[in-house]
Design a protein around this motif. Sequence first.
Motif, PDB file in Angstrom:
ATOM      1  N   ARG A 136       0.610  -1.304  -0.245  1.00 36.19           N
ATOM      2  CA  ARG A 136       0.388   0.533  -0.182  1.00 36.19           C
ATOM      3  C   ARG A 136       0.396   0.956  -0.398  1.00 36.19           C
ATOM      4  O   ARG A 136       0.234   1.939  -0.022  1.00 36.19           O
ATOM      5  CB  ARG A 136      -1.037  -0.271   0.993  1.00 36.19           C
ATOM      6  N   VAL A 137       2.370   1.418  -0.041  1.00 36.17           N
ATOM      7  CA  VAL A 137       2.827   2.303   0.014  1.00 36.17           C
ATOM      8  C   VAL A 137       3.794   2.572  -1.418  1.00 36.17           C
ATOM      9  O   VAL A 137       4.394   1.487  -1.369  1.00 36.17           O
ATOM     10  CB  VAL A 137       3.504   2.221   0.926  1.00 36.17           C
ATOM     11  N   ARG A 138       3.166   3.621  -1.733  1.00 31.27           N
ATOM     12  CA  ARG A 138       4.284   3.838  -3.398  1.00 31.27           C
ATOM     13  C   ARG A 138       5.677   3.174  -2.961  1.00 31.27           C
ATOM     14  O   ARG A 138       5.855   3.180  -2.463  1.00 31.27           O
ATOM     15  CB  ARG A 138       3.956   4.809  -3.852  1.00 31.27           C
ATOM     16  N   PRO A 139       6.491   2.897  -4.035  1.00 33.64           N
ATOM     17  CA  PRO A 139       7.842   2.680  -4.442  1.00 33.64           C
ATOM     18  C   PRO A 139       8.057   4.597  -3.607  1.00 33.64           C
ATOM     19  O   PRO A 139       8.396   5.310  -4.505  1.00 33.64           O
ATOM     20  CB  PRO A 139       8.246   2.402  -5.438  1.00 33.64           C
ATOM     21  N   GLY A 140       9.186   4.339  -2.761  1.00 31.43           N
ATOM     22  CA  GLY A 140       9.691   5.516  -2.648  1.00 31.43           C
ATOM     23  C   GLY A 140       9.622   6.091  -1.336  1.00 31.43           C
ATOM     24  O   GLY A 140       9.840   7.007  -1.010  1.00 31.43           O
ATOM     25  N   ARG A 194      17.790  -3.392  15.565  1.00 33.63           N
ATOM     26  CA  ARG A 194      17.763  -4.627  14.531  1.00 33.63           C
ATOM     27  C   ARG A 194      16.651  -5.514  13.863  1.00 33.63           C
ATOM     28  O   ARG A 194      16.590  -5.886  13.212  1.00 33.63           O
ATOM     29  CB  ARG A 194      18.824  -6.105  14.864  1.00 33.63           C
ATOM     30  N   ARG A 195      15.938  -6.139  15.046  1.00 33.53           N
ATOM     31  CA  ARG A 195      15.021  -7.247  14.165  1.00 33.53           C
ATOM     32  C   ARG A 195      13.906  -6.105  13.312  1.00 33.53           C
ATOM     33  O   ARG A 195      13.665  -7.426  13.448  1.00 33.53           O
ATOM     34  CB  ARG A 195      13.645  -7.530  15.615  1.00 33.53           C
ATOM     35  N   LEU A 196      13.373  -4.955  14.052  1.00 35.07           N
ATOM     36  CA  LEU A 196      12.048  -4.453  13.498  1.00 35.07           C
ATOM     37  C   LEU A 196      12.818  -3.970  11.960  1.00 35.07           C
ATOM     38  O   LEU A 196      11.767  -4.613  10.944  1.00 35.07           O
ATOM     39  CB  LEU A 196      12.454  -3.135  13.585  1.00 35.07           C
ATOM     40  N   ARG A 197      14.352  -3.846  11.750  1.00 34.60           N
ATOM     41  CA  ARG A 197      14.679  -3.895  10.142  1.00 34.60           C
ATOM     42  C   ARG A 197      14.606  -5.413   9.912  1.00 34.60           C
ATOM     43  O   ARG A 197      13.945  -5.062   8.437  1.00 34.60           O
ATOM     44  CB  ARG A 197      15.993  -3.307  10.587  1.00 34.60           C
ATOM     45  N   ALA A 198      14.808  -6.888  10.821  1.00 31.50           N
ATOM     46  CA  ALA A 198      14.600  -7.075  10.219  1.00 31.50           C
ATOM     47  C   ALA A 198      13.264  -7.798   9.318  1.00 31.50           C
ATOM     48  O   ALA A 198      12.417  -8.463   8.620  1.00 31.50           O
ATOM     49  CB  ALA A 198      15.298  -8.237  10.533  1.00 31.50           C
ATOM     50  N   GLU A 199      13.035  -7.413  10.074  1.00 32.26           N
ATOM     51  CA  GLU A 199      10.772  -7.458   9.951  1.00 32.26           C
ATOM     52  C   GLU A 199      10.353  -7.302   8.940  1.00 32.26           C
ATOM     53  O   GLU A 199       9.691  -7.746   8.331  1.00 32.26           O
ATOM     54  CB  GLU A 199      10.382  -7.027  11.505  1.00 32.26           C
ATOM     55  N   PHE A 200      11.123  -5.641   8.430  1.00 33.71           N
ATOM     56  CA  PHE A 200      10.891  -4.604   7.721  1.00 33.71           C
ATOM     57  C   PHE A 200      10.960  -5.078   6.103  1.00 33.71           C
ATOM     58  O   PHE A 200      11.079  -4.955   5.102  1.00 33.71           O
ATOM     59  CB  PHE A 200      10.405  -3.616   7.435  1.00 33.71           C
ATOM     60  N   ALA A 201      11.728  -6.007   5.846  1.00 37.35           N
ATOM     61  CA  ALA A 201      12.684  -6.285   4.594  1.00 37.35           C
ATOM     62  C   ALA A 201      12.380  -7.942   4.253  1.00 37.35           C
ATOM     63  O   ALA A 201      11.057  -8.131   5.258  1.00 37.35           O
ATOM     64  CB  ALA A 201      14.245  -7.008   5.446  1.00 37.35           C
ATOM     65  N   PRO A 202      11.563  -7.218   2.777  1.00 33.71           N
ATOM     66  CA  PRO A 202      12.602  -6.737   2.087  1.00 33.71           C
ATOM     67  C   PRO A 202      11.612  -5.756   1.306  1.00 33.71           C
ATOM     68  O   PRO A 202      12.688  -4.636   0.204  1.00 33.71           O
ATOM     69  CB  PRO A 202      12.980  -7.728   0.967  1.00 33.71           C
ATOM     70  N   GLY A 203      10.519  -5.507   1.488  1.00 31.23           N
ATOM     71  CA  GLY A 203       9.626  -4.637   1.257  1.00 31.23           C
ATOM     72  C   GLY A 203      10.278  -2.646   1.184  1.00 31.23           C
ATOM     73  O   GLY A 203      10.342  -2.075   0.626  1.00 31.23           O
ATOM     74  N   PHE A 204      11.214  -2.542   2.739  1.00 33.48           N
ATOM     75  CA  PHE A 204      11.602  -1.847   3.394  1.00 33.48           C
ATOM     76  C   PHE A 204      12.700  -1.871   3.378  1.00 33.48           C
ATOM     77  O   PHE A 204      13.471  -2.907   4.044  1.00 33.48           O
ATOM     78  CB  PHE A 204      10.361  -1.570   4.807  1.00 33.48           C
ATOM     79  N   ARG A 205      13.140  -0.236   3.124  1.00 32.66           N
ATOM     80  CA  ARG A 205      15.437  -0.660   3.403  1.00 32.66           C
ATOM     81  C   ARG A 205      15.130   1.034   4.691  1.00 32.66           C
ATOM     82  O   ARG A 205      14.662   2.026   4.294  1.00 32.66           O
ATOM     83  CB  ARG A 205      15.885   0.197   1.936  1.00 32.66           C
ATOM     84  N   LEU A 206      16.001   0.732   6.005  1.00 31.23           N
ATOM     85  CA  LEU A 206      16.495   1.582   6.122  1.00 31.23           C
ATOM     86  C   LEU A 206      17.120   2.922   6.267  1.00 31.23           C
ATOM     87  O   LEU A 206      17.916   2.437   5.314  1.00 31.23           O
ATOM     88  CB  LEU A 206      16.785   0.941   7.932  1.00 31.23           C
ATOM     89  N   GLN A 207      16.399   4.091   6.852  1.00 29.68           N
ATOM     90  CA  GLN A 207      16.997   5.023   6.278  1.00 29.68           C
ATOM     91  C   GLN A 207      17.804   5.742   7.654  1.00 29.68           C
ATOM     92  O   GLN A 207      19.380   6.280   6.818  1.00 29.68           O
ATOM     93  CB  GLN A 207      16.126   5.608   5.713  1.00 29.68           C
ATOM     94  N   VAL A 257      12.760   5.178  13.862  1.00 30.73           N
ATOM     95  CA  VAL A 257      13.333   4.550  11.770  1.00 30.73           C
ATOM     96  C   VAL A 257      12.162   5.143  11.052  1.00 30.73           C
ATOM     97  O   VAL A 257      11.258   5.631  10.888  1.00 30.73           O
ATOM     98  CB  VAL A 257      13.101   2.695  12.760  1.00 30.73           C
ATOM     99  N   VAL A 258      13.219   5.728  10.235  1.00 29.49           N
ATOM    100  CA  VAL A 258      12.770   6.264   9.135  1.00 29.49           C
ATOM    101  C   VAL A 258      12.710   5.005   7.841  1.00 29.49           C
ATOM    102  O   VAL A 258      14.124   4.784   7.789  1.00 29.49           O
ATOM    103  CB  VAL A 258      13.339   6.980   8.304  1.00 29.49           C
ATOM    104  N   PHE A 259      12.138   3.955   7.489  1.00 26.38           N
ATOM    105  CA  PHE A 259      12.227   2.982   6.247  1.00 26.38           C
ATOM    106  C   PHE A 259      11.468   3.855   4.810  1.00 26.38           C
ATOM    107  O   PHE A 259      10.936   4.932   4.851  1.00 26.38           O
ATOM    108  CB  PHE A 259      11.232   2.319   6.363  1.00 26.38           C
ATOM    109  N   GLU A 260      12.590   2.891   3.609  1.00 26.35           N
ATOM    110  CA  GLU A 260      11.639   4.060   2.292  1.00 26.35           C
ATOM    111  C   GLU A 260      11.457   2.585   1.880  1.00 26.35           C
ATOM    112  O   GLU A 260      12.415   1.718   1.889  1.00 26.35           O
ATOM    113  CB  GLU A 260      12.858   4.036   1.337  1.00 26.35           C
ATOM    114  N   ARG A 261      10.317   2.588   0.916  1.00 25.49           N
ATOM    115  CA  ARG A 261      10.054   1.578   0.321  1.00 25.49           C
ATOM    116  C   ARG A 261      10.306   1.037  -0.868  1.00 25.49           C
ATOM    117  O   ARG A 261      11.138   2.218  -1.821  1.00 25.49           O
ATOM    118  CB  ARG A 261       8.258   2.390  -0.255  1.00 25.49           C
ATOM    119  N   VAL A 262      11.051   0.164  -0.336  1.00 26.15           N
ATOM    120  CA  VAL A 262      11.651  -0.435  -2.067  1.00 26.15           C
ATOM    121  C   VAL A 262      11.057  -0.139  -3.387  1.00 26.15           C
ATOM    122  O   VAL A 262       9.655  -1.007  -3.111  1.00 26.15           O
ATOM    123  CB  VAL A 262      12.450  -1.901  -1.244  1.00 26.15           C
TER     124      VAL A 262
END
Length: 262
Positions: A136-140, A194-207, A257-262
Motif C-alpha cells: 500500500r505504500v508507493r515505491p520511494g 535490528r529486529r524491526l529492520r529484519a521484519e520490514f525487509a525486503p519491502g522496506f529499507r532502513l534510512q 526509524v525511517v524506512f523507505e519503500r523499496v
Amino acid sequence: MSVTHAFDAIAATYDEAFTHRLGRWLRAQVWAHVPFRAGDRVLELGCGTGEDAVWLAQRGVEVTATDASPAMLDVARRKVTAAQVAGRVMLAPFDMARLDAVPASVHDTYDGVFANFGALNCLPERRSLAAFLAQRVRPGGKALLVLMGPLCPWEVVWHLAHGRPRDAFRRLQAGALAHVGGGEQARVWYPSPRRLRAEFAPGFRLQMAAGVGVFLPPLYLSHLGERWPPAFERLATVDRRIGHVFPATWLNDHYLVVFERV
C-alpha cells in the motif's frame, strides 16, 4: 484484557500524559524527523487521540488516521473538528492484529506510513504488517515508526534504585504486561531496531534511526521534569543532538526509524 479494551478505558484521560513538558519534548523530537510534505497521503497506525493527525493535517498532509479503539477515535474526531482540519483527516477503525478484516477505507495507496509512541509494540511480530504495508505504500514512500526499545537505562536505574529488579528488566520479557495508564494493562513486545529492520525487509529499507528519550525519562516519571524543568530542558537539548549516535539508537525509552519503500 485486550489492547482495545485497555485503550478504550483510558481514552478520556490519555492526553494528560502529553500535556506536561516531558510529553511535549518527546513529541517534538519525533516531529522533527517527519519526512512527509504538504499534499502527501499518509496512513497513520494507532492514531490514539489524533494529536499527530492534527499536526500533520495543519501542514497540508492528507491523513487516514486509524486505531483499534473506538473511544480513542471518538476523542480524535472531536479534536480534528475543533482544529478545523476534518477535510484532511479521515478516521477509520483498524486493528493491526486483524489484517483479515481491513476496512475499505484503508485499501488505498499512500505516500507514507506513520506510527508514533509504541503502537507497533502491541504486536508480537510485525512481518505480516510490513508485508501489508508494502502493498500500500508507493515505491520511494517513507514509513516513520516510533517504538519502545528493549533497553531503557532510565527505567533500569529507577526500578533498581527502588528495589524492583523485575520491573527494571521487564522489557526483556516477550509479551510483558505493561501499565498503559488509569490502572489498565496490556501485553507489549519490545523489538530491537535490528529486529524491526529484519521484519520490514525486503519491502522496506532502513534510512535512519534515532533514540527518543535517551536522557529524558519515560512518561510515567514526568513528575521529575515538572520538578526540575531547567535541568530537563537541557537534557532534552542533548537528546536531540545525540539521538542518532550509537548507542543512543539502542539505549532509550523510544526509538524512531525511517524506512523507505523499496
